[in-house]
Design a protein around this motif. Structure first.
Motif, short mmCIF file in Angstrom:
data_model
loop_
_atom_site.label_atom_id
_atom_site.label_comp_id
_atom_site.label_asym_id
_atom_site.label_seq_id
_atom_site.Cartn_x
_atom_site.Cartn_y
_atom_site.Cartn_z
N ALA A 21 6.78 28.49 -16.45
CA ALA A 21 7.03 27.28 -17.02
C ALA A 21 5.79 26.64 -17.31
N LEU A 22 4.66 26.85 -16.43
CA LEU A 22 3.31 26.48 -16.60
C LEU A 22 2.82 27.22 -17.90
N PHE A 23 2.93 28.74 -17.85
CA PHE A 23 2.62 29.67 -19.00
C PHE A 23 3.25 28.86 -20.34
N ALA A 24 4.49 28.80 -20.22
CA ALA A 24 5.24 28.10 -21.57
C ALA A 24 4.66 26.78 -22.03
N ALA A 25 4.19 25.95 -21.06
CA ALA A 25 3.53 24.79 -21.47
C ALA A 25 2.04 24.85 -21.95
N PHE A 26 1.40 25.92 -21.49
CA PHE A 26 -0.07 26.36 -21.75
C PHE A 26 0.19 27.06 -23.50
N LEU A 27 1.18 27.63 -23.48
CA LEU A 27 1.24 28.18 -24.76
C LEU A 27 1.57 27.13 -25.87
N ALA A 49 8.13 21.09 -22.79
CA ALA A 49 8.25 22.52 -22.71
C ALA A 49 8.37 22.94 -21.26
N PHE A 50 7.69 22.55 -20.53
CA PHE A 50 7.59 22.56 -18.90
C PHE A 50 8.66 22.29 -18.17
N VAL A 51 9.28 21.07 -18.42
CA VAL A 51 10.51 20.63 -18.14
C VAL A 51 11.82 21.42 -18.30
N GLY A 55 13.44 24.00 -15.70
CA GLY A 55 14.80 23.54 -15.66
C GLY A 55 15.76 24.72 -15.73
N LEU A 56 15.67 25.36 -16.87
CA LEU A 56 16.65 26.56 -17.02
C LEU A 56 16.41 27.54 -16.02
N LEU A 57 14.84 27.98 -15.86
CA LEU A 57 14.71 28.95 -14.79
C LEU A 57 15.02 28.46 -13.65
#
Length: 76
Positions: A21-27, A49-51, A55-57
């Protein structure tokens, strides 16, 4: 969400979900920065994006742990 104590004591699946999730937020942050969006938009969309990804994962991992847990005393 009721899981056995053995399954809840393993933090690695949840740590991996947070890292993804952190990687998705960074991207998201990086892409919006290159596109020239404002700081408020970058913070908002990156938080979303992070939430969202987290949440999905998290829900996916809990359902997988429930399915593969050897303890049969689950209340769904």
């Amino acid at each position: 969400m009721k899981l056995c104590a053995v399954c809840l004591s393993k933090p690695w699946p949840f740590a991996i979900a947070v890292l993804i999730a952190l990687f998705a937020a960074f991207l998201t942050w990086f892409t919006l920065d290159l596109a020239g969006h404002s700081a408020a938009a970058r913070i908002g969309w990156s938080s979303f994006a992070f939430v969202g990804v987290g949440g999905l994962l998290f829900s996916y991992m809990v359902s997988c742990i429930r399915r593969h847990c050897r303890d049969d005393n689950h209340s769904f």
